[in-house]
Scaffold this motif. Structure first.
Motif, PDB file in Angstrom:
ATOM      1  N   UNK A  48     -30.863  -8.595  37.029  1.00  0.00           N
ATOM      2  CA  UNK A  48     -30.424  -8.063  38.326  1.00  0.00           C
ATOM      3  C   UNK A  48     -29.497  -6.868  38.197  1.00  0.00           C
ATOM      4  N   UNK A  49     -28.600  -6.927  37.250  1.00  0.00           N
ATOM      5  CA  UNK A  49     -27.528  -5.943  37.210  1.00  0.00           C
ATOM      6  C   UNK A  49     -27.897  -4.738  36.339  1.00  0.00           C
ATOM      7  N   UNK A  50     -27.185  -3.672  36.579  1.00  0.00           N
ATOM      8  CA  UNK A  50     -27.352  -2.448  35.820  1.00  0.00           C
ATOM      9  C   UNK A  50     -26.755  -2.624  34.423  1.00  0.00           C
ATOM     10  N   UNK A  51     -27.299  -1.842  33.480  1.00  0.00           N
ATOM     11  CA  UNK A  51     -26.722  -1.823  32.134  1.00  0.00           C
ATOM     12  C   UNK A  51     -25.536  -0.875  32.170  1.00  0.00           C
ATOM     13  N   UNK A  52     -24.359  -1.407  31.845  1.00  0.00           N
ATOM     14  CA  UNK A  52     -23.143  -0.577  31.900  1.00  0.00           C
ATOM     15  C   UNK A  52     -22.811  -0.064  30.508  1.00  0.00           C
ATOM     16  N   UNK A  53     -22.030   0.987  30.448  1.00  0.00           N
ATOM     17  CA  UNK A  53     -21.633   1.520  29.130  1.00  0.00           C
ATOM     18  C   UNK A  53     -20.629   0.631  28.395  1.00  0.00           C
ATOM     19  N   UNK A  54     -20.264  -0.487  29.019  1.00  0.00           N
ATOM     20  CA  UNK A  54     -19.275  -1.365  28.393  1.00  0.00           C
ATOM     21  C   UNK A  54     -19.890  -2.106  27.221  1.00  0.00           C
ATOM     22  N   UNK A  97     -29.188   1.013  40.325  1.00  0.00           N
ATOM     23  CA  UNK A  97     -28.170   2.051  40.173  1.00  0.00           C
ATOM     24  C   UNK A  97     -27.218   2.184  41.339  1.00  0.00           C
ATOM     25  N   UNK A  98     -27.304   1.329  42.332  1.00  0.00           N
ATOM     26  CA  UNK A  98     -26.372   1.393  43.451  1.00  0.00           C
ATOM     27  C   UNK A  98     -25.667   0.043  43.595  1.00  0.00           C
ATOM     28  N   UNK A  99     -24.671   0.029  44.442  1.00  0.00           N
ATOM     29  CA  UNK A  99     -23.878  -1.187  44.614  1.00  0.00           C
ATOM     30  C   UNK A  99     -24.462  -2.051  45.726  1.00  0.00           C
ATOM     31  N   UNK A 100     -24.426  -3.376  45.472  1.00  0.00           N
ATOM     32  CA  UNK A 100     -24.846  -4.349  46.490  1.00  0.00           C
ATOM     33  C   UNK A 100     -23.731  -5.382  46.664  1.00  0.00           C
TER      34      UNK A 100
END
Length: 699
Positions: A48-54, A97-100
């Motif tokens: 579900x979630x985006x891959x973050x640079x973290x 790529x957007x917030x939900x």
């Protein structure tokens, strides 16, 4: 229980929990060991979630919207420190790529010594909520832009919400949160009316009442309030919508006209119309309290001689002085009015016998009779008075006025000056009434009653646009007679019902004849007497006659007078008129302006046309006073969106003045007296070319 989360056993237990249970959750989720060293997201999270640079070891908070981070970090730290349930609305960056929007719900599982945090997708719900909030904000803005005062009230009468106009009118801060009692915001004299309206609205009925608001040191505002019940799906009333429209200007116009129509311009005293209304009020109070009162009719003797010798200005000065002296002489609960040129009337509560009435009358004479000087000329004052006592000598206002007038006339027959009390032997009124009733019965038996017709015309060009049917009959000497000769019959239902039926039957027969002869028929108005509504079948009888003669209802207009809406049987009047209007019959209000009750309530009456009383048209000769009345009447009629017809137009000057003030329709002797149906037929043959300005019919 996991006691050492860093041990291999603890890590193995954490891995088993993740693979067996955690990854099978249908929601994005994280599990975090009690000490926070172990943390993992389930498969649904990664999908579900985006891959973050973290780094992979990053916790779920790294997916947070920047604006949410401080709030959520603080809440998460509070919950994790005290092992409390964690519940927050958060925005997370998703694969697109957007917030939900999600609900983050976390709780500590002590048996596993770990936190489980689940994320429930509420993005669509949040969007709907924001849309609703936006719509509500727009709706609120629209309400605040309205000049009407709009209020939402619960069933207990407490304010739920109110627009900006309402807040300003009632002096309530918009950010007050409301909740206060609506009625307590109104002036005390309005609260009873508002309470009754609210009670009716709670039952599911639409209610309308006139209201008022006044902030400290400000002028009052007047409102037309409409209460509309709001109902749920089952029909139960949940709240009340109150829309208040500012009618202050209309109220002021009514008050101005009320004063003009009820007071004499010269003396400032109440006039005949107000006197008649006030006398009835005094009589009602005296009847309720079982008390007596007296009426004195007062004539100023030799007034014509003053006008003829010293001029009308001297007569006007004399009238003003006498009016002031009479007013000062009377006690506080008495009432004085000027009812004619040199005639006054006084109502004296508490007078119980002839001696007391004589004493009161002679006191008035003594207080008024001091001579006065006008331009060096001495004017001597003499008064003649006729009196009557209620209820000993007369039982109602009409009988009292007649009795006092009889006494006054008897006094003047034998010399002027002084006071004379009524004695029944002075009057032969009973014999006269009996004679009128017998004559009416004979006319009904012979069907000798005839309709004559007075045209209604367009003032601009004299073209006929309607007719008024008026009752006439011929006496045994062949003389044309008028309704006044059988006036007593109009108070008797049995006689008036037959007279009304005969008149309508002959009018409808004339209309049918004109139609059959291909004439250009115009609407005809027929007068209705109050007693005709006493059996509550007036409308049915009229419609039955129309059907019998096959006459379109649009060709009929029923004329009534305004006091019919306030008298006995008013409910029958409303029902009958509404039924007739529903069938296409027009309703005309005759003698408009001669009773104030209609001015307060006429917007609620089922009428289409108002007819300005001939007395107001005649008052045009008085100059500015008469013109002010005519202007006020036209403004009121225009405000109420009703047609208006001026009655009693007798000369071209009156016609021209009415046209200048916006009047378009009228009738009167300037155009034609009432004429037989044969004459009307001649008019209708060439209606579009014939003008009563060119060929007035005055005989």
């Amino acid at each position: 229980m996991i006691t050492d989360p860093t041990s291999s056993a603890s890590a193995e237990a954490f891995q088993i929990f993740k693979e067996v249970f955690f990854d099978s959750l249908p929601l994005p989720a994280w599990c975090i060991s009690g000490c926070g060293q172990e943390a993992a997201a389930n498969q649904h999270w990664h999908q579900t979630m985006s891959v973050t640079p973290s780094t992979p070891e990053s916790l779920w908070v790294h997916w947070l919207h920047p604006e949410d981070q401080a709030r959520v970090h603080e809440a998460w730290g509070q919950s994790s420190a005290h092992y409390q349930v964690f519940h927050q609305r958060v925005r997370l960056v998703v694969a697109a790529g957007h917030y939900c929007w999600f609900i983050a719900y976390g709780y500590f599982i002590r048996a596993r010594n770990l936190w489980l945090i689940k994320f429930i997708d509420i993005d669509e719900l949040q969007e709907s909520r924001e849309n609703i909030t936006q719509h509500l904000r727009m709706y609120k803005s629209m309400l605040d832009a309205s000049i009407d005062c709009i209020k939402l009230i619960n069933l207990q009468g407490e304010l739920i919400d109110m627009n900006l106009s309402g807040c300003n009118a009632l002096g309530v801060p918009p950010d007050s949160g409301f909740g206060m009692d609506w009625l307590n915001l109104l002036p005390p004299e309005i609260r009873k009316r508002g309470r009754q309206a609210l009670k009716l609205a709670n039952t599911g009925r639409n209610v309308r009442f006139s209201g008022k608001s006044q902030l400290e040191k400000n002028k009052p505002f007047y409102w037309d309030n409409i209460l509309t019940p709001l109902q749920d799906a089952e029909g139960g009333v949940t709240s009340i919508l109150c829309v208040s429209r500012d009618i202050t200007r209309l109220h002021q116009a009514e008050q101005r006209f009320k004063y003009i129509s009820e007071h004499d311009e010269l003396t400032g005293l109440p006039n005949r119309r107000m006197f008649n209304t006030t006398l009835k009020k005094y009589l009602r109070q005296a009847g309720y309290q079982n008390r007596s009162l007296a009426l004195l009719l007062i004539d100023l003797d030799y007034f014509k001689l003053v006008n003829d010798t010293l001029g009308h200005p001297a007569g006007d000065y004399l009238l003003k002085v006498v009016a002031n002296r009479l007013k000062k002489s009377l006690s506080g609960d008495a009432f004085i009015a000027r009812i004619g040129g040199d005639e006054f009337a006084a109502v004296l509560p508490g007078i119980e016998d002839t001696q007391a009435l004589l004493g009161a009358g002679y006191k008035l004479i003594a207080d008024t009779a001091m001579p006065l000087t006008y331009q060096g000329q001495t004017i001597y004052i003499s008064l003649s008075m006729g009196g009557v006592i209620f209820p000993q000598q007369a039982a109602d206002s009409t009988a009292m006025i007649k009795a006092a007038d009889i006494a006054l006339n008897e006094l003047k027959k034998n010399g002027r000056g002084g006071v004379l009390c009524y004695d029944p032997v002075m009057s032969d009124a009973v014999d006269a009434t009996r004679g009128q009733m017998e004559l009416a019965k004979q006319l009904i038996s012979d069907e000798a009653i005839l309709p004559f017709y007075q045209p209604k015309v367009r003032l601009e060009d004299g073209k006929i646009i309607g007719l008024e049917a008026l009752m006439r009959f011929f006496n045994s000497q062949g003389e044309l007679c008028f309704p006044g000769d059988i006036w007593s019959a109009f108070e008797n239902y049995a006689l008036m019902e037959r007279i009304g039926y005969i008149i309508r039957d002959k009018v409808f027969a004339d209309i049918r004849c004109w139609i059959d002869n291909a004439l250009e028929v115009v609407p005809v108005s027929v007068n209705a007497s109050p007693v005709e509504f006493m059996r509550d079948n007036y409308a049915e009888k009229v419609l039955q006659q129309l059907e019998h003669y096959r006459i379109p209802p649009a060709l009929l207009e029923i004329e009534i007078t305004e006091h019919m809406f306030d008298g006995r049987g008013a409910g029958y009047v409303f029902r009958a008129l509404n039924l007739l209007k529903a069938q296409g019959v027009r309703i005309s209000l005759d003698d408009f302006g001669t009773g104030y009750s209609a001015l307060a309530n006429i917007r609620d009456y089922p009428v289409d046309v108002i007819k300005v009383d001939r007395s107001f048209v005649a008052s045009l000769s008085k100059g500015k006073e008469g013109l002010a009345v005519i202007k006020a009447l036209w403004l009121l009629a225009t405000e109420l969106e009703l047609d208006v017809v001026a009655e009693g137009i007798e000369d071209a000057g009156q016609r021209d003045a009415l046209i200048r003030e916006g009047y378009q329709l009228g009738q009167g002797f300037l155009f034609s007296v009432a004429v037989p149906s044969e004459v009307i037929a001649g008019f209708l043959k060439n209606r579009h070319t014939f003008s009563l300005l060119q060929y007035p019919v005055n005989s």
